[in-house]
Design a protein around this motif. Structure first.
Motif: not given
Ligand code: ADP
Ligand code: MG
Ligand code: ZN
Length: 611
Positions: A373-381, A157-168, A340-348
Motif C-alpha cells: 500500500n505504501l509503495m502505491n501511495e508513493a507512486a500516487i503522490l 498473473e502467475k505468482v511464484t515463491f519469487k514474488d513472496v519476500a521473506g517468510l522463509k 517486500i519493498l523491492k518486490i513492489h518497486a518492480r514495475g514502478k
C-alpha cells in the motif's frame, strides 16, 4: 428492478397495440361524411341518393352527385322498415339502388374475436412474462448452493515463491506440498499419507493468500479460491452445499489446490455462539470435516486454509488428517520489509538512488500489505505532483500517511496554536533525546496528519520482541514530555495532550496489571482477561483481586505517571534553551529530519540516541 420496468413497458406497448387495432377495425378508415338516419331519410325523400349498400348495420351511401357518405341503421330493424318508419315514401325508396353485402368472413370473425381474444392474449402474455421472471428468480435462489468458486490458474498473473519476500520458514514448509503435487508417486510409493490440509496462520496482510497462490503457481496446478465468510449467507444449508460443490470441483480438477480463506468465519469452536447464523456455521464446518475425511489416499487435492485467529479454531479442524500442518506467517522484520519493498518497486518508476533500506527502517510493524500500500501511495503522490519518478521523499511521506493519515497542510492554524504545537512536540523530542533508553527520533513535525496536531517519529534501533521496564519508563516520560513542556512554557495545558495522557495511563496500567512491573505489587498479574469466542475479542476482564488490591493498583498507576512527569519536568527545566531552539526551528521549518534535529542539539551538549 429493471425487470419490473421492462414488464410495465411491455404491458403499455400491448395496450397501445390493442387500441390501435380497435381503431383500425372500428372506424372504417376515412369517413368523409356521416349522416344520421333522419338526414339520410331526408336525402332519400329528396331523391338525392343513388345507391345504398348495407353491410351489417353499416350503410354506405352513394349520392347523386357521386359523393359517398356513411350511416348506420338500427341493429335489429330492417332497412326498408326503418325508412318507412321515418316517413320516407315507398316510391322514393324504390328509386334507391339497394345492395346488401354480408360482412366478409374475415371481417366477421375479426369483429367477434378481436375484442374478446386480444385482452385474453394480452393478459396471458403478461402472466407469461411474470412467470418467466419468477422462474429465473427461483433459479437464482437454487443456484446459491452452487458455490461460485473462483478458478484461478493465473496464466496471466502467475505468482511464484519469487514474488513472496521473506517468510522463509513458511516457504520451506510449503515446498514439500509443491513437491507432492508435482511428483505424488514418490510419496505414494513409500506408503506416505499425503498431507490434506495446511493451515496458514498470521496477522492480516502477511501474505497468506499470496503464498497460497504461489504454491499453486509453483506446482502449476489450478487454484480454487473460496472465502469462508461467503458461506455464511442467506439460507441455512447453503454453506454446506457450497462446501460440497467446492470440494467436488477441486477433486475433478485434481491435482489442485483448494484455498479456503478466513476459515475462522466458519471454523470457530462449536457450541459457543450467540444464536443466529451459528447453526449455519456448524453445518458448514461439519461439511468441511466430512469432505476432508472423505479424501482417499490418492486424492491429489491439497486444502490450504488461512486464518488470523488460530486461537479460536475448533480443535476438530486441527486433528491429524485434517489441518494437521500449520504454517505461521509473521510480520516481516527489517530485512523482509526491504525485500517486500523491492518486490513492489518492480514495475514502478523509481529514482535509482532511492534507499529502500531507509524506508524499511521506518516501517516496523508494517505488514506486507501495508508495504504494498505504501509503495502505491508513493507512486500516487509522485503522480499528483506530475513527477516522472518516485523519490525518497515520496516514500517517506507515504510511510507517514499510512501510519498517521494524510497530511493536512491546508488546515489553518493560528500562530498561537502553532506555537503551542511546536513546544508540545519539542517537549516530546527533547525528553526522548536526553533519555538513554529512548528510541531514536527520526522526524519531528508540526504539520497535522490525520487526527494528530503534530508528531514525533521515533523508531526502535532494532527489531524488538521484548521490551524492558526501563524502556517503558522512558516511553512514559516521553509521552508526558509534550504536556510538561506546554505547562512549563505557557503555564497552561491544551487538549493537544489528551491522547498522550490516555496512552500513558493505559501503558501504566498494563505495567502494573499485566507485566508485573510494579515494585510495590510485585511480580503478579491482575485480572483474568477472558476472550469471548463468539465475538473474538476481549470483552470481559474478570476481577480476580480484592477491592483493597484494586485501590493499590490505582495508586501504583498514579505513581508511575507521577514519576514519569517528574523525569520529564527535570529534563525540560535543565534544557530550557534547547527546548526553545527546537520549538523555534519547528515554527520556522515545520519539520525537522533526524540529521537537522541532531545538529540542532549539538550546541546544548545533548547527543540523542542513534546519532
Ligand atoms: P493476507 O491474506 O495474509 O491477509 P495477502 O496475501 O492478501 O495477505 O497480502 C496482501 C498483499 O500484500 C499481497 O497481495 C502482496 O501484494 C502484499 N504482500 C504481503 N506479504 C507479502 C510478502 N511476503 N511479499 C510480497 N508481498 C507481500
Ligand atoms: Mg487474505
Ligand atoms: Zn503529544
Amino acid at each position: 428492478m429493471s425487470n419490473i420496468f421492462k414488464n410495465i413497458a411491455w404491458a403499455f406497448l400491448t395496450l397501445v397495440l390493442i387500441s390501435f387495432l380497435f381503431s383500425l377495425f372500428g372506424a372504417n378508415s376515412p369517413a368523409p361524411e356521416k349522416l344520421s338516419l333522419s338526414q339520410l331519410a331526408q336525402k332519400i325523400a329528396a331523391g338525392e341518393v343513388k345507391e345504398v349498400t348495407v353491410n351489417g348495420d353499416d350503410l354506405v351511401v352513394k349520392l347523386q352527385n357521386d359523393k359517398t357518405a356513411y350511416s348506420k341503421k338500427e341493429t335489429e330493424a330492417g332497412f326498408t322498415e326503418t325508412f318507412k318508419n321515418l316517413g320516407v315514401a315507398p316510391e322514393a325508396l324504390q328509386k334507391v339502388n339497394m345492395a346488401v353485402q354480408s360482412p366478409s368472413g374475415w371481417q366477421f370473425w375479426a369483429g367477434i374475436l378481436i375484442p374478446t381474444l386480444l385482452p385474453i392474449l394480452a393478459i396471458g402474455f403478461f402472466f407469461w412474462l411474470m412467470f418467466r421472471q419468477a422462474r429465473s428468480g427461483a433459479n437464482q435462489a437454487f443456484s446459491f448452493g452452487r458455490s461460485n468458486i473462483r478458478l484461478t490458474t493465473f496464466e496471466k498473473e502467475k505468482v511464484t515463491f519469487k514474488d513472496v519476500a521473506g517468510l522463509k520458514e513458511a516457504k520451506e514448509e510449503l515446498v514439500e506440498i509443491v513437491d507432492f503435487l508435482k511428483n505424488p508417486k514418490k510419496f505414494l510409493d513409500l506408503g506416505a499419507r499425503i498431507p490434506r490440509g495446511v493451515l496458514l496462520m498470521g496477522p492480516p496482510g502477511t501474505g497468506k493468500t499470496l503464498i497460497a497462490r504461489a504454491v499453486a503457481g509453483e506446482s502449476n496446478v489450478p487454484f480454487f479460491y473460496i472465502s469462508a465468510s461467503e458461506f455464511v449467507e442467506l439460507f441455512v444449508g447453503v454453506g454446506a452445499s457450497r462446501t460440497r460443490d467446492a470440494f467436488a470441483v477441486a477433486k475433478k480438477a485434481a491435482p489442485a489446490i483448494l484455498f479456503i480463506d478466513e476459515i475462522d468465519a466458519v471454523g470457530r469452536q462449536r457450541g459457543a455462539g450467540l444464536g443466529g447464523g451459528n447453526d449455519e456455521r456448524e453445518q458448514t464446518l461439519n461439511q468441511i470435516l466430512v469432505e476432508l475425511d472423505g479424501f482417499d489416499r490418492e486424492t491429489r487435492v491439497i486444502v490450504l486454509a488461512a486464518t488470523n485467529r488460530p486461537d479460536i479454531l475448533d480443535p476438530a479442524l486441527l486433528r491429524p488428517g485434517r489441518f494437521d500442518r500449520r504454517v505461521i506467517l509473521d510480520l516481516p522484520d527489517l530485512n523482509d520489509r526491504e525485500e517486500i519493498l523491492k518486490i513492489h518497486a518492480r514495475g514502478k518508476a523509481i529514482v535509482p538512488e532511492v534507499d529502500l533500506r531507509k524506508v524499511a527502517v521506518r516501517t516496523p510493524g508494517f505488514s506486507g500489505a501495508d508495504i504494498a500500500n505504501l509503495m502505491n501511495e508513493a507512486a500516487i503522490l509522485a503522480a499528483r505532483q506530475n513527477k516522472k519518478q518516485v523519490t525518497q521523499e515520496d516514500l517517506f511521506s507515504s510511510v507517514e500517511k499510512v501510519l498517521l493519515g494524510p497530511e493536512r497542510k491546508s488546515r489553518a492554524i493560528s500562530p498561537r496554536e502553532k506555537e503551542i504545537t511546536a513546544y508540545h512536540e519539542a517537549g516530546h523530542a527533547l525528553t526522548a533525546a536526553s533519555l538513554k533508553n529512548a528510541d531514536p527520533i527520526h522526524k519531528v513535525s508540526i504539520i497535522s496528519r490525520g487526527t494528530a496536531g503534530g508528531y514525533t517519529m521515533k523508531l526502535p534501533i532494532e527489531e524488538q520482541h521484548l521490551r524492558t521496564r526501563q524502556q517503558f519508563l522512558t516511553d512514559l516520560a516521553m509521552m508526558l514530555g509534550g504536556y510538561v513542556s506546554e505547562k512549563l512554557t505557557f503555564g497552561d495545558v491544551s487538549t493537544g495532550a489528551s491522547s498522550d495522557l490516555k496512552q500513558a495511563t493505559e501503558l501504566a496500567r498494563r505495567l502494573v496489571m499485566r507485566y508485573g512491573m510494579s515494585e510495590k505489587l510485585g511480580p503478579q498479574t491482575f485480572g483474568k482477561t477472558e476472550e469471548m469466542i463468539f465475538l473474538g475479542r476481549e470483552i470481559a476482564t474478570e476481577k480476580d483481586y480484592s477491592e483493597k488490591v484494586a485501590a493499590e493498583i490505582d495508586e501504583e498507576v498514579k505513581s508511575f505517571i507521577a514519576r514519569a512527569y517528574t523525569t520529564a519536568e527535570k529534563l525540560i527545566r535543565t534544557h530550557k534553551s534547547a527546548l526553545k531552539a527546537i520549538a523555534g526551528a519547528l515554527i520556522e521549518r515545520e519539520t525537522l529530519e533526524q540529521e537537522e534535529f541532531v545538529s540542532l542539539l549539538k550546541p546544548f551538549k545533548i547527543k540523542p540516541v542513534g546519532a
